[in-house]
Write an enzyme that holds these catalytic residues in place. Structure first.
Site, PDB file in Angstrom:
ATOM      1  CE  LYS A  97      -4.299  -1.865   0.290  1.00 45.92           C
ATOM      2  NZ  LYS A  97      -4.920  -1.455  -0.828  1.00 45.92           N
ATOM      3  CD  GLU A 119     -10.262   3.871   0.799  1.00 45.11           C
ATOM      4  OE1 GLU A 119     -10.130   5.444   0.563  1.00 45.11           O
ATOM      5  OE2 GLU A 119      -9.210   3.257   0.368  1.00 45.11           O
ATOM      6  CB  SER A 385      -0.478  -8.047  -1.155  1.00 45.73           C
ATOM      7  OG  SER A 385      -1.076  -8.977  -0.557  1.00 45.73           O
TER       8      SER A 385
END
Lengths: 399, 268
Positions: A97, A119, A385
């Site tokens: 991220k 968010e 991830s």
């Protein structure tokens, strides 16, 4: 390390933000100036050499890129193919991220924004956003579903420690969809000084394209690393999990126009595709509009958005990014629905075979390997991830 | 402009009356599923100029807590676009009491309309006597590209919003492409979140007033009492009240007397 962040040709977004039938900017007039400001400036900003220099320096020195491409020998032996893991879990903050939040915070700075709203579902994007806001000294407000705040408490604490205000979203299913609604509302109410850092390849154009470009560093590195290891930059398969789909977009990006590379997406089937407790969007959804773009969406016959379910907070979303909807519709991508149980088993398996505890989101991608009918000579890259520390309380219930 | 549009109840209304128009919003199917026509008739009896009926949606991002909550209750009650059209089917006829003559707008989000089918939706609007729609997440550009011919074919107006941040060029564009009226969002906000009329808002209202737009304007968001209605009406052709009316319906019920009392507090 240098890159071009250039769009690919055949899966390139149109100037109105469409990938095939999907995309666009379906936004209330209240958001039009913000989205338009971003649309008119994002390509210019990220093409600026000063931006590029700062972006790549931060990725190297702060995020810790390039992340390793690891040959998982014991997993390979178990699956019966050659499996490489792209270790995004080793990024600062523990997931891919941060590639995107670094890029967007630099865009926000150049747009003169003072405050960031975001968010988050699993909390990984919230932590990544809180981190870059601390780094740059910007105010940070993160909306998170109140149910997700409970199941991902370590990440809530991390965000608070980083100085962010975490606001519970209490409407609807109290998960990612509702956190996104609340973040959009916050942006509507604060249009001038606030930038909304969307964490996935969803939302109105240009977000899906902008986020995919920032995440494309993943496939760019994979190409170089795989070439160095095997003499061929193209694997047979690239596998990633898809909630909104940002790690998948990044892992697929430089392979979109390589037809010999199959793109494999793992969606969260929850308790089963037909159980009524699922987030398997392509299996259960149909075209619709949510959060600013036309995509594939889980919805009732009347067009009301269905409450999704997944054991993994990061995949608990009723839609997918418009690029992924296009990959699905065009047949370019293979989509697998992975149940909670299958993901948990894959998570435990990787932990025991390779000493890597994956995020529950990533565990869905790993579980897809069991369903892919791989051949012994197949080369597979799995986008790892994120790391599973945040999910220990969930994993521990099944130990 | 087509023949149908010139005969539209909204355009007729504005040609007859240009000041202090009151448009009231309520959510279809709230508080109870069958309240829709009761409230509609109550509003007509109370003398409001236009009625905006909300088509409930699971994710109404441009709306505040009050309207979102009413949307949730209405959906739980079983409201849908199909049910709403069935409820409105006879309202323009005299078969079931006094016919409804007040102009009706439907307000909602694009996804349920897409699932219903845009042509089917417009055709149904025409059949039951809906005059216009407000779809806040269908921007004008996409409307013109994909849907405008269908809406115009059935004589359904599409009302567009402007906000304090809308540029002058875009306001001119919206004015040129709008029929009916322009919905002026009073401030950068979602519905029901603003209190009072600030100097910044007045400056914005004056700026728009000075633009001499071809369309009439109604101001919405934050209009919740006589004072705010009076103030905003000085700068436009009238105002739109939503969240405050939803709160009133929740607390005081849907009787004709209750609705008349609310309308009187706004108007006088």
């Amino acid at each position: 390390m240098q890159t071009t962040l250039e769009p690919k040709t055949s899966f390139e977004v149109s100037n109105k933000g469409f990938y095939g039938h999907f995309g666009g900017a379906f936004i209330p007039e209240m958001l039009y100036p913000n989205v338009e400001e971003l649309r008119q400036n994002y390509l210019k900003i990220i093409a600026d050499p000063a931006f590029q220099a700062e972006f790549w320096q931060l990725l190297e020195e702060y995020v810790g890129r390039p992340t390793p491409l690891f040959l998982a020998k014991r997993l390979s032996a178990h699956i019966g193919a050659t499996i490489y893991l792209k270790r995004e879990d080793l990024c600062h903050t523990g997931a891919h991220k941060i590639n995107n939040t670094i890029g967007q915070i630099l865009v926000a700075q150049r747009l003169g924004k003072q405050r960031i709203v975001a968010e988050t579902g699993a909390g990984q994007h919230g932590v990544a956003t809180a981190t870059v806001c601390a780094l740059m000294g910007l105010e940070c407000i993160v909306y998170m579903g109140s149910i997700d705040m409970e199941r991902q408490k370590p990440n809530v604490d991390r965000m608070r420690m980083l100085g962010a205000k975490v606001v519970p979203a209490t409407s609807g299913s109290q998960t990612l969809k509702d956190a996104t609604n609340e973040a959009m509302r916050h942006w509507i109410n604060n249009p001038i000084d606030t930038h909304y850092i969307i964490g996935s390849v969803v939302g109105p154009h240009p977000y899906p394209d902008m986020v995919a470009r920032f995440q494309s560093v993943i496939s760019e590195e994979v190409k170089k690393q795989l070439f160095a290891k095997t003499g061929n930059e193209n694997p047979d398969y690239v596998v990633a999990c898809v909630g909104g789909g940002s790690n998948a977009a990044g892992a697929f990006y430089h392979y979109l126009n390589e037809p010999t590379v199959r793109l494999v997406a793992a969606e969260a089937a929850g308790q089963g595709v037909s159980s009524g407790h699922s987030a398997a969007t392509t299996a259960l959804g149909k075209p619709g509009v949510l959060h600013g773009s036309r995509t594939i969406l889980m919805q009732t016959e009347d067009g009301q958005v269905t409450e999704p379910y997944s054991i993994s907070a990061g995949l608990d979303y009723p839609g997918i990014g418009p690029l992924h909807a296009h990959l699905f519709e065009s047949g370019r991508g293979d989509f697998y629905a992975i149940t909670d149980d299958e993901a948990l088993q894959a998570g435990f398996q990787l932990s025991k075979l390779e000493g890597i505890i994956p995020a529950l989101e990533t565990a869905h991608a790993l579980a897809a390997l069991e369903k892919m009918n791989l051949n012994a000579d197949d080369v597979v890259v799995v986008c790892l991830s994120g790391r599973g520390d945040k999910d220990l309380s969930t994993y521990s219930k099944f130990l | 402009m087509t023949q149908e549009l010139t005969q539209n109840r909204i355009t007729s209304l504005f040609s007859q009356k240009s000041e202090r128009l009151l448009n009231l919003y309520f959510t279809a199917g709230y508080p109870s599923l069958t309240d829709t026509t009761t409230i509609l008739r109550g509003l007509q009896a109370a003398g409001v100029d236009l009625v905006e009926i909300g088509m409930p949606y699971s994710d109404p991002v441009a709306d505040g807590e009050t309207i979102q909550q009413s949307n949730g209750v209405a959906l739980d009650n079983g409201m849908s676009i199909k049910t709403l059209f069935a409820q409105l089917a006879d309202c323009r006829n005299a078969t079931n009491g006094e016919p409804v003559t007040v102009p009706i707008l439907l307000m909602g989000y694009i996804n349920p309309v897409l699932q219903f089918g845009v042509e089917n939706f417009c055709q149904k609007c025409q059949q039951v006597g809906v005059d216009g729609v407000i779809l806040p997440d269908l921007p004008l550009d996409l409307f013109l590209e994909d849907y405008a011919p269908t809406f115009r074919k059935y004589g359904i107006l599409n009302v567009h919003l402007i906000t304090p941040q809308t540029t002058e060029d875009r306001i001119r564009f919206i004015d040129a492409e709008s029929d009916g009226f322009i919905y002026m969002v009073s401030s950068a906000s979602i519905t029901g979140s603003v209190k009072g009329v600030s100097d910044t808002m007045k400056t914005y209202f004056e700026r728009i007033q000075a633009m001499n737009l071809r369309n009439p304007r109604l101001i919405g968001f934050g209009i919740n009492d006589h004072e705010t209605f009076d103030m905003t009406s000085q700068y436009a052709n009238g105002a739109i009240v939503g969240s405050a009316f939803i709160r009133h319906l929740s607390e005081k019920g849907t009787s004709a007397e209750s609705i008349r009392a609310f309308v009187e507090t706004i108007r006088s």
